[in-house]
Design a protein around this motif. Structure first.
Motif, mmCIF file in Angstrom:
data_model
loop_
_atom_site.group_PDB
_atom_site.id
_atom_site.type_symbol
_atom_site.label_atom_id
_atom_site.label_comp_id
_atom_site.label_asym_id
_atom_site.label_seq_id
_atom_site.Cartn_x
_atom_site.Cartn_y
_atom_site.Cartn_z
ATOM 1 N N ASP A 234 0.836 -1.208 0.000
ATOM 2 C CA ASP A 234 0.000 0.000 0.000
ATOM 3 C C ASP A 234 0.867 1.253 0.000
ATOM 4 O O ASP A 234 0.426 2.324 -0.397
ATOM 5 C CB ASP A 234 -0.897 0.017 1.243
ATOM 6 N N ALA A 235 2.113 1.114 0.466
ATOM 7 C CA ALA A 235 3.043 2.244 0.495
ATOM 8 C C ALA A 235 4.461 1.698 0.446
ATOM 9 O O ALA A 235 4.720 0.570 0.878
ATOM 10 C CB ALA A 235 2.847 3.087 1.756
ATOM 11 N N ILE A 236 5.373 2.497 -0.109
ATOM 12 C CA ILE A 236 6.768 2.089 -0.168
ATOM 13 C C ILE A 236 7.623 3.145 0.517
ATOM 14 O O ILE A 236 7.448 4.348 0.314
ATOM 15 C CB ILE A 236 7.228 1.832 -1.619
ATOM 16 N N PHE A 237 8.518 2.671 1.360
ATOM 17 C CA PHE A 237 9.402 3.507 2.162
ATOM 18 C C PHE A 237 10.668 3.714 1.349
ATOM 19 O O PHE A 237 11.496 2.820 1.219
ATOM 20 C CB PHE A 237 9.687 2.782 3.478
ATOM 21 N N SER A 238 10.835 4.910 0.769
ATOM 22 C CA SER A 238 11.905 5.168 -0.181
ATOM 23 C C SER A 238 13.051 5.933 0.474
ATOM 24 O O SER A 238 12.856 6.699 1.414
ATOM 25 C CB SER A 238 11.351 5.978 -1.362
ATOM 26 N N ARG A 239 14.267 5.744 -0.059
ATOM 27 C CA ARG A 239 15.429 6.492 0.419
ATOM 28 C C ARG A 239 15.784 7.632 -0.517
ATOM 29 O O ARG A 239 16.755 8.349 -0.289
ATOM 30 C CB ARG A 239 16.631 5.556 0.569
ATOM 31 N N HIS A 240 15.033 7.820 -1.621
ATOM 32 C CA HIS A 240 15.358 8.852 -2.607
ATOM 33 C C HIS A 240 14.806 10.201 -2.132
ATOM 34 O O HIS A 240 13.606 10.414 -2.078
ATOM 35 C CB HIS A 240 14.773 8.484 -3.969
ATOM 36 N N SER A 241 15.717 11.123 -1.815
ATOM 37 C CA SER A 241 15.289 12.358 -1.171
ATOM 38 C C SER A 241 15.607 13.621 -1.968
ATOM 39 O O SER A 241 15.289 14.719 -1.524
ATOM 40 C CB SER A 241 15.926 12.472 0.223
ATOM 41 N N THR A 242 16.230 13.485 -3.149
ATOM 42 C CA THR A 242 16.402 14.651 -4.011
ATOM 43 C C THR A 242 15.274 14.687 -5.029
ATOM 44 O O THR A 242 14.677 13.642 -5.343
ATOM 45 C CB THR A 242 17.755 14.621 -4.743
ATOM 46 N N LEU A 243 14.987 15.862 -5.560
ATOM 47 C CA LEU A 243 13.860 16.009 -6.474
ATOM 48 C C LEU A 243 14.008 15.117 -7.702
ATOM 49 O O LEU A 243 13.082 14.382 -8.077
ATOM 50 C CB LEU A 243 13.703 17.472 -6.894
ATOM 51 N N LYS A 244 15.167 15.153 -8.337
ATOM 52 C CA LYS A 244 15.378 14.386 -9.563
ATOM 53 C C LYS A 244 15.292 12.887 -9.309
ATOM 54 O O LYS A 244 14.604 12.151 -10.037
ATOM 55 C CB LYS A 244 16.744 14.749 -10.172
ATOM 56 N N LEU A 268 1.373 4.481 -2.242
ATOM 57 C CA LEU A 268 1.953 5.770 -1.852
ATOM 58 C C LEU A 268 3.473 5.659 -1.794
ATOM 59 O O LEU A 268 4.017 4.664 -1.318
ATOM 60 C CB LEU A 268 1.425 6.195 -0.479
ATOM 61 N N ILE A 269 4.167 6.705 -2.275
ATOM 62 C CA ILE A 269 5.625 6.779 -2.234
ATOM 63 C C ILE A 269 6.013 7.730 -1.104
ATOM 64 O O ILE A 269 5.694 8.923 -1.144
ATOM 65 C CB ILE A 269 6.214 7.297 -3.563
ATOM 66 N N LEU A 270 6.699 7.214 -0.093
ATOM 67 C CA LEU A 270 6.993 8.002 1.104
ATOM 68 C C LEU A 270 8.481 7.911 1.454
ATOM 69 O O LEU A 270 8.907 7.009 2.189
ATOM 70 C CB LEU A 270 6.146 7.504 2.288
ATOM 71 N N PRO A 271 9.308 8.825 0.955
ATOM 72 C CA PRO A 271 10.735 8.811 1.296
ATOM 73 C C PRO A 271 10.968 9.183 2.758
ATOM 74 O O PRO A 271 10.181 9.915 3.362
ATOM 75 C CB PRO A 271 11.337 9.882 0.378
#
Length: 464
Positions: A234-244, A268-271
């Motif tokens: 339902d959601a993924i915990f992402s490490r990508h924190s820059t805009l690009k 949902l994508i949630l860094p």
């Protein structure tokens, strides 16, 4: 016609034990006393956050054969903490990281179903795997699983847990508040699963919970991890924190959903995101630099370098130049129990690149670690941070953030008091909870039918 503003999702990650935390700050408190968890959770709920997030540590980390003493305090059991927090919060979601490599589906499904009842529908499960045979030594099964087998087991683990959750259909439960023992259908709770990893049958003993199933999170960034999230999470915990990087990850994962018959809004994508606030942007930038120096002491810098060099570097001066010897490439590693080890696929190439950076910038070992490690995601005045977070979400680089403060437990307070009101003024963050379950907060559909009748074992019955 202008595009409608996306609503931002916010969550709070209890920092636990790691080098993100600044222990030397006078405001720093315990990572294991219940009062710290309570303060942190109540701050998140006061700010109307979606959920609190707990990571997991299943073994004390070691380096060079001894316990890694820079970030070991201990980590209480996830379910125990979340169940206790359910009693001192009313709406905040409760997300726990539970490993699918070393646990069993029946046990985990039963624990999450129980937590969902106790909390009135606020539980979530961050499904993770473990490549680490060192951690596995703590468990009966132990051993090592190749990556493809880890994800195969995780998929079947989650599918089996869903079969257990769904073994109680809404119309099978008799609402007998006096005894809670009668079943309308003798099949209630019955399950049979025969697969590659699990061969189990029996009867699940926890009735359908308020959410039907807990919300499912996933944290892998590999190809297998992204597909796992697209198919089941339902959601993924992402490490990508820059805009690009965030936009690229967002587009990639969302595009995979159609393969599994799902819509983009069903994941949902949630860094993860850190932050440093100041009265002005300049003040915040200066504070951020000081925080990074506190996070990376000389000893920490040497330990971090040892992750890559895979050799004892204790004789080196952290304020001096990088080692001129190459890393030791071996299956045996000086660091055990750290996912960071796996981040450097070609340590010799990394060492070469770091030496070039250090020489070009006149960096010491400590300077290099400070400047190449994870830095604060959002730095500035409250107005600047609110603007940047909103810009990030509206640009489809994320659906929100899981915030990791550098002070425990009070580090979330300034964000709750100064940034959240500005997001509310922009109309991109709730001023109050509109529902009671975590699925309500995240805008996720309820999986399957839920009866109007009150089920035996429900949260209301437990509280009456």
């Amino acid at each position: 016609m202008s595009k409608p503003l996306k609503q931002i999702h916010l969550a709070a990650h209890f920092p636990g034990v790691n080098n993100t935390t600044v222990w030397s700050d006078p405001a720093a408190g315990s990572h294991i006393e219940f009062s710290s968890f309570v303060h942190f959770a109540r701050t998140a709920e006061r700010a109307k956050f979606d959920f609190l997030f707990l990571a997991e540590g299943l073994r004390l980390r070691e380096q060079g054969g001894t316990v890694y003493d820079l970030d070991v305090v201990g980590r209480p059991d996830t379910f125990t903490v979340l169940a206790a927090l359910a009693a001192v919060t009313d709406r905040l979601g409760l997300t726990g990281t539970i490993n699918s490599t070393f646990n069993e589906p029946y046990e985990v499904a039963r624990q999450f179903a129980s937590l969902d009842h106790l909390s009135g529908g606020r539980s979530a499960w961050n499904v993770v795997t473990s490549w680490d045979a060192f951690t596995g030594e703590n468990f009966r099964r132990g051993g090592f699983l190749p990556q493809e087998e880890r994800y195969s087991r995780a998929r079947e683990f989650l599918a089996t847990a869903h079969e257990l959750f769904d073994s109680w259909r809404g119309d099978e439960i008799l609402a007998d508040r006096a005894t809670g023992t009668f079943l309308r259908d003798a099949r209630a709770g019955a399950f049979v699963h025969r697969g590659q990893h699990f061969d189990i049958h029996g009867r699940f003993d926890v009735p359908r919970s308020p959410q039907g199933r807990p919300v499912i999170f996933q944290a892998g960034d590999s190809e297998e991890g992204r597909d796992f999230a697209a198919s089941d999470a339902d959601a993924i915990f992402s490490r990508h924190s820059t805009l690009k990087e965030g936009q690229a990850f967002y587009t990639d994962v969302k595009s995979r959903l159609a393969t599994y018959g799902r819509r983009p809004d069903q994941l949902l994508i949630l860094p993860a995101a850190t932050f440093v606030l100041g009265d002005t942007d300049q003040e915040a930038a200066e504070l951020a630099r000081e925080v990074r120096r506190q996070q990376v002491s000389g000893a920490t810098a040497i330990k971090h370098l040892e992750f890559v060099w895979n050799r004892d570097l204790s004789a080196y001066d952290p304020e001096g130049p990088l080692p001129d010897v190459d890393p030791v490439v071996s299956e045996e590693h000086i660091s055990r129990g750290r996912a960071q080890v796996r981040m450097y696929r070609d340590p010799v190439a990394v060492a070469r690149e770091w030496r070039q950076l250090a020489e070009a910038n006149k960096w010491s070992i400590r300077d290099l670690v400070i400047n190449t490690g994870n830095r604060q995601t959002f730095v500035g005045s409250p107005a600047t941070v609110a603007r940047d977070i909103n810009d990030f979400v509206q640009a489809d680089a994320a659906d929100g953030f899981i915030l990791v403060p550098h002070i425990t437990p009070g580090g979330l307070d300034p964000f709750a008091d100064q940034v959240v009101p500005l997001l509310q003024e922009r109309g991109v963050f709730r001023t109050d909870y509109e529902g009671t379950t975590l699925r309500d907060h995240l805008g996720l559909a309820h999986p399957g039918h839920r009866p109007d009748r009150r089920t035996a074992g429900s949260a209301e019955r437990a509280a009456s």
